[in-house]
Scaffold this active site. Structure first.
Site, short mmCIF file in Angstrom:
data_model
loop_
_atom_site.label_atom_id
_atom_site.label_comp_id
_atom_site.label_asym_id
_atom_site.label_seq_id
_atom_site.Cartn_x
_atom_site.Cartn_y
_atom_site.Cartn_z
N GLY A 11 9.86 -3.15 -0.22
CA GLY A 11 8.81 -2.28 -0.75
C GLY A 11 8.75 -0.99 0.07
CG ASP A 118 10.63 -11.82 7.04
OD1 ASP A 118 10.96 -12.01 8.21
OD2 ASP A 118 10.63 -12.71 6.16
CG ASP A 142 2.18 -7.09 3.74
OD1 ASP A 142 1.51 -6.14 3.31
OD2 ASP A 142 2.64 -7.98 3.02
NE ARG A 177 -23.96 -3.12 -9.09
CZ ARG A 177 -23.64 -2.15 -9.91
NH1 ARG A 177 -22.86 -1.17 -9.51
NH2 ARG A 177 -24.10 -2.13 -11.14
N GLY A 185 -1.38 -7.92 1.52
CA GLY A 185 -1.19 -8.93 2.58
C GLY A 185 -0.81 -10.23 1.90
NE ARG A 291 4.70 -0.75 -1.32
CZ ARG A 291 5.26 -1.65 -2.17
NH1 ARG A 291 4.95 -2.92 -2.05
NH2 ARG A 291 6.08 -1.26 -3.09
O1 F6P Z 1 5.37 -6.80 1.36
C1 F6P Z 1 4.55 -5.71 1.17
C2 F6P Z 1 3.80 -5.83 -0.12
O2 F6P Z 1 3.04 -4.66 -0.15
C3 F6P Z 1 2.94 -7.08 -0.29
O3 F6P Z 1 1.72 -7.02 0.38
C4 F6P Z 1 2.79 -7.13 -1.78
O4 F6P Z 1 2.51 -8.44 -2.24
C5 F6P Z 1 4.12 -6.67 -2.26
O5 F6P Z 1 4.63 -5.83 -1.26
C6 F6P Z 1 4.04 -5.94 -3.58
O6 F6P Z 1 5.31 -5.64 -4.02
P1 F6P Z 1 5.64 -4.85 -5.38
O7 F6P Z 1 5.77 -3.42 -5.01
O8 F6P Z 1 6.92 -5.42 -5.83
O9 F6P Z 1 4.54 -5.07 -6.35
#
Ligand code: F6P
Length: 364
Positions: A11, A118, A142, A177, A185, A291
Site C-alpha cells: 500500500g 511486512d 500501520d 453524542r 490498523g 494514506r
Molecule cells: O497495510 C496498510 C493498510 O493501510 C491497512 O491498514 C489496510 O487494511 C490496508 O492497507 C488497505 O489496503 P487497500 O489499499 O488495498 O485497501
C-alpha cells in the site's frame, strides 16, 4: 557504471517519494552509480514491455513533500505469485522470481532497494536467499514492522487521525453524542492508540485487545450526567469483539487480501444499540485519507534518512539488511530478523499503561 534499482511495493504511504529522492541524491554524489526505478513494485521488471525508468536529480526534484509514489505501487501479486489467466478463464499464480533475478542481471542491475512493509520485506528476504543483492526500507502507516522504532508514514497517519478526533470532539460535544472514529490498523492498533491519546478519546479498541461490548457501554455512560456529555471512541479497522472476528467485505480483486476490512465502527454502533445503549451514536470511517497526501515533516526527515542509509548499505555491499531507526541513529538490521515477528501493541506495553492512566478504556 553500477546500477541500483528502486521498487515501491504494498500500500502507498506518505514519505515514499522522500525515500526515492534521498537515494537518488546520495547516489549522484558518487561518479559511478546510476539509479533505476521499476514501475508498480517489481511488475515493471516482469512486464512485456518492461517499465523501468532512469531516475536522476531532475526526476526527483521537489518530490519529498508529495504523497504517493512516483513509481506507483501495488499490493497484489508480485514475483512469487504472479497472477495469470488459465484457458478456462480462471486465475492461477506462477513463481517468476528466478526469471526476475535473471532479467535484473541482463539489465546490469547490481543491487535492489525494496521499499515496502511486512509483505514486501518477506519478498526481499526470499530474493536475498536466492542470491539477489537487496536492501529493505521499512514502510507502513500501520507501524507493524519490528526491529525499528518506527516506520515512515505512521506519524502522518496519526496526524490525520488526531485532526479528525479533534474535529469530531466539537460536534460530539455540541450534540451530546457518541462518536466512533474508525482508523486503519489491520493487525496492529498503533494508529488508534496514538490518536486516542493525542485526541483525548475515552475508548480505544484495537486488534490486539478483543473488546467486551458491556465494558464499552459502561465507559460511555460514565461520560454522561443527566443525558449531558459526549464520548469519543477510536476503533482500529481490525478490532474485534471477544470471541468474534474482524469485519469487512470479501475482496475478489485478483491477488488481493481476502478480506477488505471495513465497518468495525458500524458493527460497534449496532452492538451498542443491541444491548440497550440509548445514546445518539455517529461513526466516521477515515480510510485512505490516512494514506494519501503530504507527509508530515517527521516522516520526511525519517524517509530521507532511510534513503541515504539504504544507498550507503548498497555501496558498502551490505545486503540482506533493512534500514532501521534506533533513536537517535539510522542503523541496519538483518531483514530476516525484522520479519521474524510483527510489531504489535502488547498488553504489558508502557504506552498502554499510559493510556489506562488517562482513563482510556480498551473494552477489556
Ligand atoms: O497495510 C496498510 C493498510 O493501510 C491497512 O491498514 C489496510 O487494511 C490496508 O492497507 C488497505 O489496503 P487497500 O489499499 O488495498 O485497501
Amino acid at each position: 557504471m553500477k546500477r541500483v534499482l528502486i521498487a515501491t511495493g504494498g500500500g502507498d504511504c506518505p514519505g515514499l517519494n522522500a525515500v526515492i529522492r534521498a537515494i537518488v541524491k546520495r547516489a549522484s554524489q558518487e561518479k559511478d552509480w546510476e539509479v533505476l526505478g521499476s514501475i508498480q513494485g517489481f511488475n515493471g521488471i516482469l512486464w512485456e514491455p518492461q517499465e523501468v525508468i532512469r531516475l536522476d536529480r531532475k526526476t526527483v526534484e521537489g518530490i519529498h513533500y508529495r504523497g504517493g509514489t512516483i513509481l506507483e505501487t501495488t499490493n497484489k501479486g508480485g514475483p512469487f505469485n504472479w497472477p495469470f489467466r488459465l484457458p478456462d478463464g480462471t486465475w492461477a499464480t506462477a513463481d517468476r522470481s528466478d526469471e526476475m533475478i535473471r532479467r535484473l542481471s541482463y539489465m546490469g542491475v547490481d543491487a535492489v532497494i525494496n521499499i515496502g512493509g511486512d509483505g514486501s520485506q518477506h519478498y526481499s528476504q526470499k530474493l536475498f536467499e536466492k542470491g539477489l543483492n537487496i536492501v529493505g526500507v521499512p514502510k507502513t502507516i500501520d507501524n507493524d514492522l519490528s526491529c525499528t522504532d518506527v516506520t515512515f508514514g505512521f506519524q502522518t497517519a496519526v496526524e490525520v487521525a488526531t485532526e479528525a478526533v479533534d474535529k469530531l470532539v466539537t460536534t460530539a460535544q455540541s450534540h451530546n453524542r457518541v462518536f466512533i472514529i474508525e482508523v486503519m490498523g489491520r493487525d496492529a492498533g498503533w494508529i488508534a492508540l496514538h490518536s486516542a491519546i493525542a485526541g483525548g478519546a475515552d475508548v480505544c479498541l484495537i486488534p490486539e485487545v478483543p473488546y467486551d461490548i458491556r465494558k464499552v457501554a459502561e465507559a460511555i455512560e460514565k461520560r454522561f450526567v443527566h443525558d449531558r456529555g459526549f464520548c469519543i471512541i477510536v476503533i482500529a479497522e481490525g478490532a474485534k469483539p471477544k470471541g468474534g472476528d474482524v469485519i469487512g467485505e470479501i475482496n475478489n480483486e485478483i491477488g488481493a487480501h481476502h478480506i477488505r476490512l471495513y465497518g468495525a465502527s458500524i458493527r460497534l454502533r449496532e452492538e451498542l444499540k443491541a444491548i440497550g445503549c440509548t445514546r445518539e451514536i455517529r461513526e466516521t470511517i477515515l480510510g485512505h485519507l490516512q494514506r494519501g497526501g503530504i507527509p508530515v515533516s517527521y516522516d520526511r526527515v525519517l524517509a530521507s534518512r532511510y534513503g541515504v542509509k539504504a544507498f550507503e548499505l548498497v555501496k558498502e555491499g551490505k545486503f540482506g539488511q533493512m534500514v532501521s531507526y534506533r533513536h537517535p541513529d539510522v542503523v541496519q538490521v538483518p531483514i530476516a530478523e525484522a520479519i521474524s515477528r510483527p510489531n504489535f501493541v502488547t498488553l504489558d506495553s508502557d504506552i498502554l499503561e499510559s493510556a489506562r492512566g488517562l482513563d482510556i478504556c480498551f473494552g477489556d
